[in-house]
Design an enzyme around this catalytic site. Sequence first.
Site, PDB file in Angstrom:
ATOM      1  CB  CYS A  23      -0.921  -0.007   1.211  1.00  0.00           C
ATOM      2  SG  CYS A  23      -1.766  -1.586   1.490  1.00  0.00           S
ATOM      3  CB  ALA A  24       3.649   1.866  -2.315  1.00  0.00           C
ATOM      4  CE  LYS A  36       4.878   3.676   6.685  1.00  0.00           C
ATOM      5  NZ  LYS A  36       4.277   5.011   6.456  1.00  0.00           N
ATOM      6  CB  CYS A  69      -0.938   5.958  11.285  1.00  0.00           C
ATOM      7  SG  CYS A  69      -2.275   6.228  10.097  1.00  0.00           S
TER       8      CYS A  69
END
Length: 459
Positions: A110-111, A116, A232
């Site tokens: 899930c870039a 990341k 998060c």
Amino acid sequence: MRLPELFENKMREILSDEFDDYLKSYNYKRMYGLRVNTNKISTQEFEKICPFKIDKIPWIPNGYYYDGSKEHPAKHPYYYAGLYYLQEPSAMTPASRLEINPGDVVLDMCAAPGGKATELGSKLKGEGLLVANDISNSRAKALLKNIELFGISNVFVVNETPDKLLNYYEEYFDKILIDAPCSGEGMFRKDPAIISSWEKNGPEFYAKIQRDIIVQAAKMLKPGGLMLYSTCTFSPVENEGTIQFLLDAYKDFELREIEGFEGFSKGRPELVNGSEELTKTVRIWPHKMEAEGHFLALLHKKGEKTSDITTDESYQITKTESDILEAFLKNVHMDMERKYIDIKGERVFYVSKYMKNLKGVRFLRSGLLLGEIKKNRFEPSQALALALREEEFDFTINFSVEDNRVIKYLKGETLDVSDIVEKGESGWQLICVDHFPLGWGKLNNGILKNKYSSSWRWQ
């Protein structure tokens, strides 16, 4: 800030005596961070040239705080050279805790927008393959730009569902990172607008999505591989609950300890009636660290590591040779095997030897876009400029960061460079700031025609 009553009650139950300290954290100032692109510059060298005040983030090797009320690092030429990425400090943690070695084949599930993925790609040092996926097409476009800005060449940017990827990539990846969609409780302070989304779709809604994603990813990981799951949010059902779900369903997975820091808090198995193994997970709290909230779990897939992947010959290279392209490439000195140059129509790509035949998969980029062949000329791409080092192209123009022509270049203006080039010199030039590439220009009689990508220009 008004917090939902249901959320407050849950947090009071989880935090007990720490709840008041947690509430006080909403009055703390927001922390801003940047992460250095160590594939372009070392942290030591960056500290020497950094134009604004920074302080080390103690648990991130290449992370720094800056004062977002005073400094604007996104409005500096070094940002346009891909020397750093702006990222909230806790969000830097997942990629920092997943060990990546040059030559690994890595999936960021899930870039978008790339915080990341750019760190994972930087760690690969141009070897192996990074598959960066996001289900949203618009977000995947932002992901692609950030990857190209960072100069990452060995990449496949995909826009697919996890189940579709599994059809092609079963037990294929050495490392997988899942920064899962979540209810966002850890970001309430940073972005209060998330609260209304939480009230509409709470933790249970996201937990189902997360469990679908983590199961698909588990099947794509090689035996012996590592997978890092992060969110998060603080929600136990999305965090410990999702990890326990995987451990119960797939006995070949186990948790690994995460490299620690004094502010990290251990996972809480009792919140989900889970196994003691869940204490190996980590939660970041804003009242204990100078960051927003995050959760991390590092998983290992048991079994013998399979042999390294070799080239899948079923990937069809359309064409590898062009006289026009070769005339340009004779001036390029980056490590590049000609058999992996793929000419598709006008566009020229350099693909990884780990690429598979992916007919039917939606993607935005298969490898490094070198440029386009147009009639009698080759036009190099913005992505190629950022993937190069200054010494890897024969003709360069280097500006000091204090030279006002740098900003003019980034705005797309034509430049007079007659004072710094040899008389009669012409042709493609790699434009640099303090020896870090920014883009291309075409020189003629001391005048530089600006070839900086219009979609990247300084606004």
